[in-house]
Design a protein around this motif. Structure first.
Motif, PDB file in Angstrom:
ATOM      1  N   ASN A   1      23.444 -30.988   3.194  1.00  0.00           N
ATOM      2  CA  ASN A   1      22.791 -30.995   4.764  1.00  0.00           C
ATOM      3  C   ASN A   1      23.699 -30.003   5.726  1.00  0.00           C
ATOM      4  O   ASN A   1      24.563 -29.342   4.885  1.00  0.00           O
ATOM      5  N   GLU A   2      23.440 -30.069   6.913  1.00  0.00           N
ATOM      6  CA  GLU A   2      24.198 -29.319   7.848  1.00  0.00           C
ATOM      7  C   GLU A   2      25.686 -29.529   7.836  1.00  0.00           C
ATOM      8  O   GLU A   2      26.396 -28.767   7.899  1.00  0.00           O
ATOM      9  N   SER A   3      26.007 -30.674   7.386  1.00  0.00           N
ATOM     10  CA  SER A   3      27.427 -31.302   7.502  1.00  0.00           C
ATOM     11  C   SER A   3      28.219 -30.880   6.161  1.00  0.00           C
ATOM     12  O   SER A   3      29.043 -31.145   5.875  1.00  0.00           O
ATOM     13  N   GLY A   4      27.564 -30.487   5.162  1.00  0.00           N
ATOM     14  CA  GLY A   4      27.913 -30.191   3.993  1.00  0.00           C
ATOM     15  C   GLY A   4      27.393 -30.947   2.667  1.00  0.00           C
ATOM     16  O   GLY A   4      26.476 -31.272   2.867  1.00  0.00           O
ATOM     17  N   GLN A   5      28.366 -30.532   1.561  1.00  0.00           N
ATOM     18  CA  GLN A   5      27.705 -31.194   0.444  1.00  0.00           C
ATOM     19  C   GLN A   5      28.317 -32.628   0.229  1.00  0.00           C
ATOM     20  O   GLN A   5      29.333 -33.028   0.348  1.00  0.00           O
ATOM     21  N   SER A   6      27.233 -33.643  -0.231  1.00  0.00           N
ATOM     22  CA  SER A   6      27.680 -35.019  -0.657  1.00  0.00           C
ATOM     23  C   SER A   6      27.270 -35.147  -2.148  1.00  0.00           C
ATOM     24  O   SER A   6      26.280 -34.531  -2.532  1.00  0.00           O
ATOM     25  N   VAL A   7      27.943 -36.123  -2.651  1.00  0.00           N
ATOM     26  CA  VAL A   7      27.717 -36.510  -3.975  1.00  0.00           C
ATOM     27  C   VAL A   7      28.209 -37.884  -4.530  1.00  0.00           C
ATOM     28  O   VAL A   7      29.204 -38.384  -3.875  1.00  0.00           O
ATOM     29  N   GLY A   8      27.203 -38.708  -5.335  1.00  0.00           N
ATOM     30  CA  GLY A   8      27.523 -39.974  -5.592  1.00  0.00           C
ATOM     31  C   GLY A   8      26.746 -40.260  -6.852  1.00  0.00           C
ATOM     32  O   GLY A   8      25.644 -39.612  -6.973  1.00  0.00           O
ATOM     33  N   VAL A   9      27.100 -41.430  -7.162  1.00  0.00           N
ATOM     34  CA  VAL A   9      25.992 -42.321  -8.006  1.00  0.00           C
ATOM     35  C   VAL A   9      25.058 -43.108  -7.652  1.00  0.00           C
ATOM     36  O   VAL A   9      25.427 -44.099  -6.512  1.00  0.00           O
ATOM     37  N   ARG A  10      23.811 -42.889  -7.614  1.00  0.00           N
ATOM     38  CA  ARG A  10      22.729 -43.904  -7.162  1.00  0.00           C
ATOM     39  C   ARG A  10      21.517 -43.899  -7.908  1.00  0.00           C
ATOM     40  O   ARG A  10      21.399 -43.308  -9.054  1.00  0.00           O
ATOM     41  N   SER A  11      20.427 -44.620  -7.416  1.00  0.00           N
ATOM     42  CA  SER A  11      19.387 -44.815  -8.183  1.00  0.00           C
ATOM     43  C   SER A  11      18.389 -43.616  -7.902  1.00  0.00           C
ATOM     44  O   SER A  11      18.461 -42.970  -6.774  1.00  0.00           O
ATOM     45  N   PHE A  12      17.615 -43.007  -8.820  1.00  0.00           N
ATOM     46  CA  PHE A  12      16.753 -42.007  -8.802  1.00  0.00           C
ATOM     47  C   PHE A  12      15.528 -42.241  -9.407  1.00  0.00           C
ATOM     48  O   PHE A  12      15.263 -42.865 -10.448  1.00  0.00           O
ATOM     49  N   ASP A  13      14.351 -41.772  -8.717  1.00  0.00           N
ATOM     50  CA  ASP A  13      13.147 -42.055  -9.050  1.00  0.00           C
ATOM     51  C   ASP A  13      12.451 -41.228  -9.960  1.00  0.00           C
ATOM     52  O   ASP A  13      12.539 -40.324 -10.245  1.00  0.00           O
ATOM     53  N   GLU A  14      11.972 -41.883 -11.170  1.00  0.00           N
ATOM     54  CA  GLU A  14      11.356 -40.897 -12.439  1.00  0.00           C
ATOM     55  C   GLU A  14      10.516 -40.301 -12.037  1.00  0.00           C
ATOM     56  O   GLU A  14      10.287 -39.185 -12.479  1.00  0.00           O
ATOM     57  N   ALA A  15       9.677 -40.597 -10.893  1.00  0.00           N
ATOM     58  CA  ALA A  15       8.532 -39.667 -10.329  1.00  0.00           C
ATOM     59  C   ALA A  15       9.028 -38.469  -9.878  1.00  0.00           C
ATOM     60  O   ALA A  15       8.458 -37.326  -9.650  1.00  0.00           O
ATOM     61  N   ASP A  16      10.381 -38.404  -9.266  1.00  0.00           N
ATOM     62  CA  ASP A  16      11.030 -36.939  -9.068  1.00  0.00           C
ATOM     63  C   ASP A  16      11.711 -36.015  -9.874  1.00  0.00           C
ATOM     64  O   ASP A  16      12.279 -35.133  -9.700  1.00  0.00           O
ATOM     65  N   LEU A  17      11.483 -36.489 -11.190  1.00  0.00           N
ATOM     66  CA  LEU A  17      11.955 -35.676 -12.288  1.00  0.00           C
ATOM     67  C   LEU A  17      11.073 -34.466 -12.137  1.00  0.00           C
ATOM     68  O   LEU A  17       9.801 -34.234 -11.783  1.00  0.00           O
ATOM     69  N   MET A  18      11.649 -33.243 -12.840  1.00  0.00           N
ATOM     70  CA  MET A  18      11.031 -31.810 -12.827  1.00  0.00           C
ATOM     71  C   MET A  18       9.830 -31.699 -13.875  1.00  0.00           C
ATOM     72  O   MET A  18      10.054 -32.670 -14.918  1.00  0.00           O
ATOM     73  N   ASP A  19       9.169 -30.832 -13.787  1.00  0.00           N
ATOM     74  CA  ASP A  19       8.437 -30.431 -15.128  1.00  0.00           C
ATOM     75  C   ASP A  19       8.980 -30.246 -16.351  1.00  0.00           C
ATOM     76  O   ASP A  19      10.153 -29.743 -16.319  1.00  0.00           O
ATOM     77  N   GLY A  20       8.378 -30.644 -17.314  1.00  0.00           N
ATOM     78  CA  GLY A  20       8.715 -30.522 -18.565  1.00  0.00           C
ATOM     79  C   GLY A  20       7.601 -31.169 -19.623  1.00  0.00           C
ATOM     80  O   GLY A  20       7.001 -31.989 -19.191  1.00  0.00           O
ATOM     81  N   ASP A  21       7.772 -30.948 -21.057  1.00  0.00           N
ATOM     82  CA  ASP A  21       6.911 -31.595 -21.861  1.00  0.00           C
ATOM     83  C   ASP A  21       7.478 -32.488 -22.882  1.00  0.00           C
ATOM     84  O   ASP A  21       6.954 -33.074 -23.613  1.00  0.00           O
TER      85      ASP A  21
END
Length: 328
Positions: A12-32
């Motif tokens: 975001n405007e203040s810079g990059q952030s990184v961490g381990v968190r939960s991610f929603d499967e619905a937000d995965l990108m396209d693929g077969d």
């Protein structure tokens, strides 16, 4: 599983952030093909992505990690079925496509290859992009017609991931290997992998002459910049250097003298977009030719929670050999 653990990079405007968190499967990108990831690994590029030291990441949020080994969970690609063990290297994973530091990925089936039967998922990720790139470099030198009887082979950045595997592969193929490193305390480690000589990297760091004394017939370079220019100036007539890295910089302060007076070749090696047939050949040879004992000796295994600190360490030059990231 609607959510899963992942390393997520955001900006975001203040810079990059990184961490381990939960991610929603619905937000995965396209693929077969959807893969349940068991192991990944740590490459220099992953460190750059995690630290933001270079613009590796092309979209946000991003899950870094350019390599994975796992098991197919779902597939509409006829080449793969649930339960198949697979490997993926490159193709923009962790850069433009959500990557491997996650319990699950969705990718194109064309990007996957079957896990070689001779390797476990952990061993495949001990190899990873670094080892796979080292094999591509060896193959490029061989296609150029170079063989051990022509003279020594040099490896730069020899303590790193690509360098460690390159030393082991070249020694196994019969080459007299000169390992260049800035970490002389690791001489015993490099000799255990097959290095016959240790060369301090300072000998390759200064401005070089257009042509210097001929010292090696072949080389695998992970550093670039002045180091690569010096390698070329010291390559024997008809020799070649396979270049695959830029840890020392993207510039090349060299002259054309080695190319036109000694018939030296500079062979560019890319692992990210390499065609599938070349990948299959490289992985097949790795499974046959890389000593499993030497692979184990150069490998450290860490959990996903430690990948952020390891990413910082690899950029700072504090990582030796290969790091496997155990995802699940």
């Amino acid at each position: 599983m609607s959510t899963f653990r992942a390393v997520v990079i955001d900006k975001n405007e203040s810079g990059q952030s990184v961490g381990v968190r939960s991610f929603d499967e619905a937000d995965l990108m396209d693929g077969d093909v959807t893969v349940r990831v068991s192991h990944s690994t740590l490459n220099y590029k992953d460190g750059l992505a995690i630290t933001g030291k270079a613009p590796v990441v092309r979209r946000f949020p991003m899950i870094p990690g350019v390599d994975l080994a796992g098991v197919v969970e779902a597939s509409s690609d006829p080449a793969f079925k649930p339960g198949d063990a697979v490997v993926l290297n490159g193709w923009g994973l962790g850069e433009t496509h959500l990557g491997a530091y996650a319990e699950k990925v969705r990718v194109k089936g064309d990007w996957l290859i079957p896990l070689p039967q001779a390797l476990s998922a952990e061993q495949a990720m001990a190899v990873g992009t670094a080892g796979y790139t080292a094999m591509l470099c060896l193959m490029a030198l061989e296609r150029h017609g170079l063989r051990p009887e022509r003279g020594p082979a040099i490896v730069t950045g020899a303590v790193g991931g690509v360098g460690s595997v390159a030393v082991a592969l070249l020694a196994r193929a019969g080459w007299h290997v000169i390992a260049s490193t800035g970490r002389p305390e690791e001489a015993d480690y490099l000799k255990s992998l097959g290095a016959a000589e240790i060369l301090d990297r300072s000998e390759l760091a200064g401005p070089g002459r257009p042509l210097a004394k001929e010292r090696w017939a072949a080389g695998i370079d992970t550093v670039g910049s002045t180091t690569l220019a010096n390698l070329l100036s010291m390559t024997k007539y008809g020799g070649a250097i396979a270049a695959c890295g830029l840890a020392g910089g993207m510039d090349l302060p060299a002259t054309v003298a080695p190319f036109i007076l000694r018939n030296v070749a500079l062979l560019g090696v890319d692992s990210v977009m390499a065609p599938k047939a070349l990948r299959m050949e490289a992985w097949s040879r790795i499974a046959r030719e890389l000593d499993h004992g030497k692979l184990a000796a150069m490998t450290t295994v860490i959990p996903l929670d430690r990948v952020l600190e390891a990413g910082r360490a690899i950029v700072e030059g504090r990582i030796k050999g290969r790091v496997v990231v155990e995802i699940a």
